[in-house]
Design a protein around this motif. Structure first.
Motif, PDB file in Angstrom:
ATOM      1  N   PHE A 163     -91.088  20.701  47.867  1.00  0.00           N
ATOM      2  CA  PHE A 163     -91.347  19.529  48.661  1.00  0.00           C
ATOM      3  C   PHE A 163     -90.038  19.019  49.241  1.00  0.00           C
ATOM      4  CE2 PHE A 163     -93.757  15.939  50.171  1.00  0.00           C
ATOM      5  CZ  PHE A 163     -92.809  14.723  49.939  1.00  0.00           C
ATOM      6  N   TYR A 164     -90.017  18.874  50.570  1.00  0.00           N
ATOM      7  CA  TYR A 164     -88.584  18.350  51.057  1.00  0.00           C
ATOM      8  C   TYR A 164     -88.936  17.014  51.701  1.00  0.00           C
ATOM      9  CZ  TYR A 164     -87.889  23.480  50.423  1.00  0.00           C
ATOM     10  OH  TYR A 164     -87.806  24.865  49.588  1.00  0.00           O
ATOM     11  N   SER A 165     -87.621  16.276  51.691  1.00  0.00           N
ATOM     12  CA  SER A 165     -87.632  14.936  52.205  1.00  0.00           C
ATOM     13  C   SER A 165     -86.423  14.530  52.695  1.00  0.00           C
ATOM     14  CB  SER A 165     -88.090  13.774  51.229  1.00  0.00           C
ATOM     15  OG  SER A 165     -87.148  13.873  50.122  1.00  0.00           O
ATOM     16  N   SER A 166     -86.510  14.003  53.708  1.00  0.00           N
ATOM     17  CA  SER A 166     -85.332  13.462  54.614  1.00  0.00           C
ATOM     18  C   SER A 166     -85.470  12.093  55.251  1.00  0.00           C
ATOM     19  CB  SER A 166     -85.148  14.455  55.717  1.00  0.00           C
ATOM     20  OG  SER A 166     -84.092  13.998  56.621  1.00  0.00           O
ATOM     21  N   VAL A 167     -84.502  11.486  55.138  1.00  0.00           N
ATOM     22  CA  VAL A 167     -84.101   9.884  55.640  1.00  0.00           C
ATOM     23  C   VAL A 167     -82.851   9.851  56.407  1.00  0.00           C
ATOM     24  CG1 VAL A 167     -84.130   7.589  55.178  1.00  0.00           C
ATOM     25  CG2 VAL A 167     -85.265   9.093  53.492  1.00  0.00           C
ATOM     26  N   ILE A 168     -83.121   9.449  57.818  1.00  0.00           N
ATOM     27  CA  ILE A 168     -82.051   9.209  58.693  1.00  0.00           C
ATOM     28  C   ILE A 168     -82.458   8.138  59.612  1.00  0.00           C
ATOM     29  CG2 ILE A 168     -81.364  11.809  58.654  1.00  0.00           C
ATOM     30  CD1 ILE A 168     -82.968  11.746  61.532  1.00  0.00           C
ATOM     31  N   GLY A 169     -81.298   7.494  59.926  1.00  0.00           N
ATOM     32  CA  GLY A 169     -81.352   6.121  60.977  1.00  0.00           C
ATOM     33  C   GLY A 169     -82.015   6.660  62.161  1.00  0.00           C
ATOM     34  N   ARG A 170     -82.267   5.731  62.904  1.00  0.00           N
ATOM     35  CA  ARG A 170     -82.938   5.819  64.247  1.00  0.00           C
ATOM     36  C   ARG A 170     -82.258   6.436  65.146  1.00  0.00           C
ATOM     37  NH1 ARG A 170     -87.910   3.479  65.658  1.00  0.00           N
ATOM     38  NH2 ARG A 170     -88.842   2.296  64.057  1.00  0.00           N
ATOM     39  N   ASP A 171     -80.851   6.113  65.274  1.00  0.00           N
ATOM     40  CA  ASP A 171     -79.997   6.648  66.197  1.00  0.00           C
ATOM     41  C   ASP A 171     -79.039   7.805  65.635  1.00  0.00           C
ATOM     42  OD1 ASP A 171     -80.597   4.474  67.816  1.00  0.00           O
ATOM     43  OD2 ASP A 171     -78.967   3.192  66.823  1.00  0.00           O
ATOM     44  N   GLU A 172     -79.341   8.420  64.371  1.00  0.00           N
ATOM     45  CA  GLU A 172     -78.578   9.493  63.875  1.00  0.00           C
ATOM     46  C   GLU A 172     -79.372  10.808  64.340  1.00  0.00           C
ATOM     47  OE1 GLU A 172     -77.931   9.221  59.710  1.00  0.00           O
ATOM     48  OE2 GLU A 172     -77.394   7.343  59.733  1.00  0.00           O
ATOM     49  N   PRO A 173     -78.553  11.933  64.554  1.00  0.00           N
ATOM     50  CA  PRO A 173     -79.110  13.153  64.689  1.00  0.00           C
ATOM     51  C   PRO A 173     -79.775  13.618  63.515  1.00  0.00           C
ATOM     52  CG  PRO A 173     -76.684  13.474  64.492  1.00  0.00           C
ATOM     53  CD  PRO A 173     -77.076  11.915  64.348  1.00  0.00           C
ATOM     54  N   ALA A 174     -80.756  14.577  63.953  1.00  0.00           N
ATOM     55  CA  ALA A 174     -81.566  15.146  62.735  1.00  0.00           C
ATOM     56  C   ALA A 174     -80.688  16.142  62.016  1.00  0.00           C
ATOM     57  CB  ALA A 174     -82.816  15.885  63.364  1.00  0.00           C
ATOM     58  N   ILE A 175     -80.897  16.032  60.661  1.00  0.00           N
ATOM     59  CA  ILE A 175     -80.053  16.848  59.658  1.00  0.00           C
ATOM     60  C   ILE A 175     -81.013  17.620  58.838  1.00  0.00           C
ATOM     61  CG2 ILE A 175     -78.112  15.249  59.971  1.00  0.00           C
ATOM     62  CD1 ILE A 175     -79.022  14.062  57.078  1.00  0.00           C
ATOM     63  N   GLY A 176     -80.324  18.293  58.012  1.00  0.00           N
ATOM     64  CA  GLY A 176     -81.216  19.204  57.194  1.00  0.00           C
ATOM     65  C   GLY A 176     -81.724  18.338  55.892  1.00  0.00           C
ATOM     66  N   TYR A 177     -82.614  18.856  55.310  1.00  0.00           N
ATOM     67  CA  TYR A 177     -83.446  18.443  54.152  1.00  0.00           C
ATOM     68  C   TYR A 177     -82.552  18.305  52.772  1.00  0.00           C
ATOM     69  CZ  TYR A 177     -87.393  17.215  57.188  1.00  0.00           C
ATOM     70  OH  TYR A 177     -88.113  17.043  58.028  1.00  0.00           O
ATOM     71  N   HIS A 178     -82.580  17.240  52.210  1.00  0.00           N
ATOM     72  CA  HIS A 178     -81.528  17.083  51.274  1.00  0.00           C
ATOM     73  C   HIS A 178     -82.021  17.147  49.658  1.00  0.00           C
ATOM     74  CE1 HIS A 178     -82.138  12.847  51.111  1.00  0.00           C
ATOM     75  NE2 HIS A 178     -81.724  12.880  52.345  1.00  0.00           N
ATOM     76  N   THR A 179     -83.504  16.447  49.826  1.00  0.00           N
ATOM     77  CA  THR A 179     -84.263  16.365  48.607  1.00  0.00           C
ATOM     78  C   THR A 179     -85.224  17.227  48.224  1.00  0.00           C
ATOM     79  OG1 THR A 179     -83.648  14.038  48.797  1.00  0.00           O
ATOM     80  CG2 THR A 179     -85.544  14.521  46.770  1.00  0.00           C
TER      81      THR A 179
END
Length: 446
Positions: A163-179
């Motif tokens: 199970f993978y999760s990702s949290v980014i800001g609205r204005d940030e580009p999509a990044i890889g999943y880290h958790t």
């Protein structure tokens, strides 16, 4: 000279008085009626029998009747012209319905706007990819994204049980999943979002439910199990409010409180449940046997009702997806690739309201569909590894644009689709294929 008596007149020939209403009274030339239409002149003229005709009494009634006839003729003429314009407009939109009822102009405007938007989306020229930091490089089977507290939370599950999760800001580009969280060896066929938490279900002999809060400061991450040996192989799930419905082997499982598992009840379907959706107290299930059943949670020990079923047609056309649209229509997809919309107000009817043609599938049970938040577009993944687009209001064949990225097939099967409104009026389509995520900026040229 005879005297004038009230109510009587003197007849010189008879040398006597007669009442004024008598037919013997001599006729007096009335006012001219040449200004009236021919039909009214006959009404206004004195009768041939010599009877007195009170023109002042009947003229208003005749004029009103003529005016009403003129209005009716005007309405009929302009209604016919409007119907001709509407027919030409429906033909320009590709609508083939021959129903005789008077269409509302407002609905046509909505359809036209939806059609224009769909053509704009069909011409999407760009797609971005984002890799998931998968430890086993397993295929992604589930994906969900949501905006929460000015952040974009996205979650994914793969066939290896990770199970993978990702949290980014609205204005940030999509990044890889880290958790990541390991559930091996079970796979995660479904990930769904509650208002403030993410839940994931596992596929395997032991049914598990993962509770993952969206609040970054919370550490309330826990895994629960359904303590019943008959519950296994969770094929799908649907979440509404606090109620979780699981599609399992031969039945649907209802958990009234997904976090605390307050009450668990079972709805027997007689076949594996591949699709579930719910609307308030009503739960709809789609099974491997090709049946759509309706259950009312207000009725104890309900057995469910079969809806939209035709006993004269071949069954075992498995129902793979169910989704409620416009509050009164049920969107269904079957394993043979057929897509259709049915009217929930007429559950005994087997004729769909709208049909969507051109989708390709023969045996795959995991071909996802997605509808945008405004319920204008329908996306469906085919067995040929292509994504197709339809107008949800008009149906018919998929919309195709030569310059669109939807024309290019993926290397691996598509297992998840979701349309997310990232900003007001800005839509993005997420798709998973293999171990990668792909994002379409719908309708955007840059």
């Amino acid at each position: 000279m005879p005297r004038e008596l009230p109510g009587l007149y003197w007849d010189e020939e008879k040398q006597r008085y007669f009442p004024l209403a008598s037919s013997r009274r001599p006729q007096v030339a009335g006012p001219s009626t040449s200004y009236l239409p021919t039909k009214l002149q006959s009404l206004a003229a004195p009768q041939a029998t010599g009877e007195s005709y009170n023109l002042n009494k009947h003229r208003p009634r005749a004029l009103l009747r003529a005016r009403e006839d003129a209005r009716s003729s005007f309405r009929a003429t302009h209604k016919n012209k409007l119907m001709q314009y509407v027919s030409l407009y429906r033909m320009s939109l590709g609508l083939t319905s021959t129903r005789n009822h008077y269409p509302l102009l407002a609905n046509l405007i909505i359809v036209a706007h939806s059609q224009i938007s769909c053509f704009q989306v069909a011409q999407t020229p760009h797609i971005a990819s984002s890799s998931v930091l998968s430890l086993t490089r397993c295929a992604i089977t589930a994906f969900q994204a949501v905006s929460y507290n000015n952040n974009v939370h996205s979650f994914a599950g793969d066939t290896g049980g990770w199970f993978y999760s990702s949290v980014i800001g609205r204005d940030e580009p999509a990044i890889g999943y880290h958790t990541s969280h390991g559930w091996r060896p079970e796979s995660l066929p479904y990930v769904y979002l509650a208002p403030a938490a993410c839940h994931a279900t596992s596929f395997g002999p032991e049914s598990k439910i993962l509770h993952f809060p969206l609040d970054l400061d919370s550490e309330d991450i826990r895994v629960t199990r359904v303590n019943n040996r008959s519950v296994r192989d969770i094929w799908t799930a649907d979440f509404q409010g606090t109620r979780l419905v699981l599609g399992t082997n031969d039945q649907a499982v209802v958990i009234n409180d997904a976090a605390d598992r307050a009450t668990v009840c079972f709805m027997k379907t007689g076949s594996d449940v591949f699709a579930v959706t719910q609307n308030n107290n009503i739960i709809y299930t789609g099974s491997r046997a090709g049946l759509v059943q309706r259950f009312d949670m207000r009725i104890a020990n309900t057995k469910g009702d079969r809806i939209f079923s035709d006993p004269h047609k071949t069954q075992h056309n498995s129902v793979t997806n169910l989704k409620i649209c416009y509050d009164w229509q049920l969107l269904t997809s079957n394993i043979d690739g057929s897509l259709a919309m049915f009217d929930l107000r007429f559950p005994c009817s087997r004729t769909p309201v709208i049909s969507f043609t051109g989708n390709i599938n023969t045996y795959t049970t995991k071909t996802p569909i997605a509808v945008d938040p405004h319920e204008q577009f329908l996306f469906a993944a085919g067995q040929d590894r292509r994504i197709r687009l339809w107008s949800l209001r008009t149906g018919g064949a998929p919309l195709i644009s030569p310059a669109s990225v939807f024309q290019k097939p993926f290397e691996d099967p598509i297992r998840a689709l979701q349309v997310v409104e990232e900003q007001e009026g800005v839509l993005g389509l997420w798709a998973t294929s293999g171990a990668a995520l792909y994002k379409y900026n719908l309708g955007q040229r840059i």
